[in-house]
Write a protein that holds these residues in place. Structure first.
Motif, short mmCIF file in Angstrom:
data_model
loop_
_atom_site.label_atom_id
_atom_site.label_comp_id
_atom_site.label_asym_id
_atom_site.label_seq_id
_atom_site.Cartn_x
_atom_site.Cartn_y
_atom_site.Cartn_z
N VAL A 43 0.86 -1.19 0.00
CA VAL A 43 0.00 0.00 0.00
C VAL A 43 0.89 1.24 0.00
O VAL A 43 1.85 1.32 0.78
CB VAL A 43 -0.95 0.04 1.22
N THR A 44 0.56 2.18 -0.86
CA THR A 44 1.29 3.45 -0.92
C THR A 44 0.48 4.53 -0.22
O THR A 44 -0.72 4.69 -0.46
CB THR A 44 1.53 3.88 -2.38
N LEU A 45 1.14 5.28 0.67
CA LEU A 45 0.52 6.41 1.35
C LEU A 45 1.20 7.68 0.88
O LEU A 45 2.43 7.79 0.96
CB LEU A 45 0.67 6.27 2.87
N GLN A 46 0.41 8.62 0.40
CA GLN A 46 0.95 9.89 -0.08
C GLN A 46 0.56 11.00 0.89
O GLN A 46 -0.58 11.07 1.35
CB GLN A 46 0.40 10.21 -1.47
N LEU A 47 1.52 11.84 1.20
CA LEU A 47 1.24 13.00 2.05
C LEU A 47 0.16 13.85 1.39
O LEU A 47 0.26 14.21 0.21
CB LEU A 47 2.52 13.81 2.25
N LYS B 3 10.10 4.63 3.63
CA LYS B 3 9.88 6.07 3.65
C LYS B 3 10.68 6.69 2.50
O LYS B 3 11.88 6.42 2.36
CB LYS B 3 10.32 6.67 4.99
N CYS B 4 10.01 7.51 1.69
CA CYS B 4 10.67 8.13 0.54
C CYS B 4 10.39 9.63 0.52
O CYS B 4 9.31 10.07 0.89
CB CYS B 4 10.13 7.53 -0.77
N TRP B 5 11.39 10.36 0.07
CA TRP B 5 11.19 11.80 -0.06
C TRP B 5 12.13 12.35 -1.13
O TRP B 5 13.16 11.78 -1.43
CB TRP B 5 11.41 12.50 1.28
N PRO C 110 12.75 13.31 6.97
CA PRO C 110 11.86 14.43 7.30
C PRO C 110 10.74 13.97 8.25
O PRO C 110 10.35 12.80 8.24
CB PRO C 110 11.29 14.84 5.94
N GLU C 111 10.24 14.87 9.06
CA GLU C 111 9.19 14.51 10.01
C GLU C 111 8.01 13.85 9.32
O GLU C 111 7.44 12.87 9.81
CB GLU C 111 8.72 15.75 10.77
N ASN C 112 7.63 14.39 8.16
CA ASN C 112 6.56 13.81 7.37
C ASN C 112 7.08 13.58 5.94
O ASN C 112 6.97 14.46 5.09
CB ASN C 112 5.33 14.73 7.34
N PRO C 113 7.68 12.40 5.69
CA PRO C 113 8.21 12.14 4.35
C PRO C 113 7.10 12.16 3.29
O PRO C 113 5.93 11.95 3.60
CB PRO C 113 8.84 10.75 4.48
N ASP C 114 7.48 12.42 2.05
CA ASP C 114 6.50 12.55 0.98
C ASP C 114 5.62 11.32 0.84
O ASP C 114 4.41 11.42 0.64
CB ASP C 114 7.20 12.81 -0.36
N CYS C 115 6.22 10.15 0.92
CA CYS C 115 5.49 8.89 0.74
C CYS C 115 5.93 7.88 1.79
O CYS C 115 7.10 7.85 2.19
CB CYS C 115 5.75 8.29 -0.64
N VAL C 116 4.99 7.06 2.21
CA VAL C 116 5.27 5.93 3.09
C VAL C 116 4.61 4.71 2.44
O VAL C 116 3.40 4.71 2.20
CB VAL C 116 4.73 6.13 4.51
N MET C 117 5.40 3.69 2.14
CA MET C 117 4.88 2.47 1.55
C MET C 117 4.88 1.36 2.59
O MET C 117 5.84 1.20 3.34
CB MET C 117 5.72 2.03 0.34
N LEU C 118 3.81 0.61 2.64
CA LEU C 118 3.69 -0.53 3.54
C LEU C 118 3.81 -1.80 2.71
O LEU C 118 3.10 -1.97 1.72
CB LEU C 118 2.33 -0.52 4.25
#
Length: 222
Positions: free
Chosen positions: A74-78, A181-183, A105-113
């Protein structure tokens, strides 16, 4: 043409659903559900998990989308996505390596599960192959760049990895749930620099990478 580019990912997201079975899997794990339920993010369909008519994305949509490889992703986008401005010329540096874990970063651009099953991605017993970890970071960081690029004017352009520096800090076990975590660190013209980390439930950075992506120029076919 500008609107075509800006609508590309929006149209893809509208046309595809996030797999319910993947959402249910990650909702049942406290570690991943913490990210899944974060109100700052929204789940979106993962672009490379959908096979295209021309065969694009076969690897992530078929080869490693089986019960013994990576069955759930699952991809989560800020939600408040920070589209990057062009960096000053000459400031986009790569190849610096990772002597220490890079601060996220405190809130990275994307978080993938991701759920890493076995034995289909194993190199050593119950441990994913280093090339699989590299492929995961390459794909997830590339998706992050794609989400940044889609707001720019112009027709959709092909995105290619030009370089990827990977540091392996700890074995990635299977089976396990992990997050990536990606940014974006910056862009300079057609060059985009991104970072990513594969992290376990204890917050340990097991693998991290910095990469450079280049947008290929559209060729006019006569």
């Amino acid at each position: 043409m500008g609107q075509q580019q800006m609508d590309f990912m929006d149209k893809f997201i509208a046309a595809h659903a996030v797999p319910k079975e993947a959402l249910a899997h990650f909702a049942a794990n406290d570690f991943t559900n913490k990210h899944l339920s974060n109100p700052l993010y929204r789940p979106i369909p993962t672009y490379s998990r959908v096979l295209k008519d021309d065969g694009e994305d076969f690897f992530f949509s078929r080869t490693v989308a089986t019960p013994t490889t990576i069955p759930y992703l699952v991809t989560l986008q800020l939600k408040d996505f920070p589209f990057a401005e062009d960096s000053p010329k000459g400031t986009l540096k790569t190849g610096q390596g990772h002597k220490a874990v890079v601060k996220v970063p405190e809130n990275p651009d994307c978080v993938m599960l991701l759920h890493l099953a076995r034995p289909g991605v194993d190199g050593h017993p119950a441990t994913i192959h280093g090339g699989v970890a590299c492929a995961i970071l390459d794909e997830m960081m590339g998706l992050c760049v794609m989400l940044h690029h889609q707001h720019l004017e112009g027709a959709r352009e092909s995105l290619y990895t030009a370089g990827l520096n990977v540091t392996y800090r700890a074995p990635v076990p299977t089976p396990s749930d992990v997050i990536v975590k990606c940014w974006l660190e910056g862009r300079e013209g057609r060059k985009w620099k991104s970072r990513g980390q594969i992290i376990n439930k204890d917050g340990l950075v097991m693998t991290e990478a910095e990469g450079l992506w280049v947008l290929a120029r559209n060729e006019v076919k006569l």
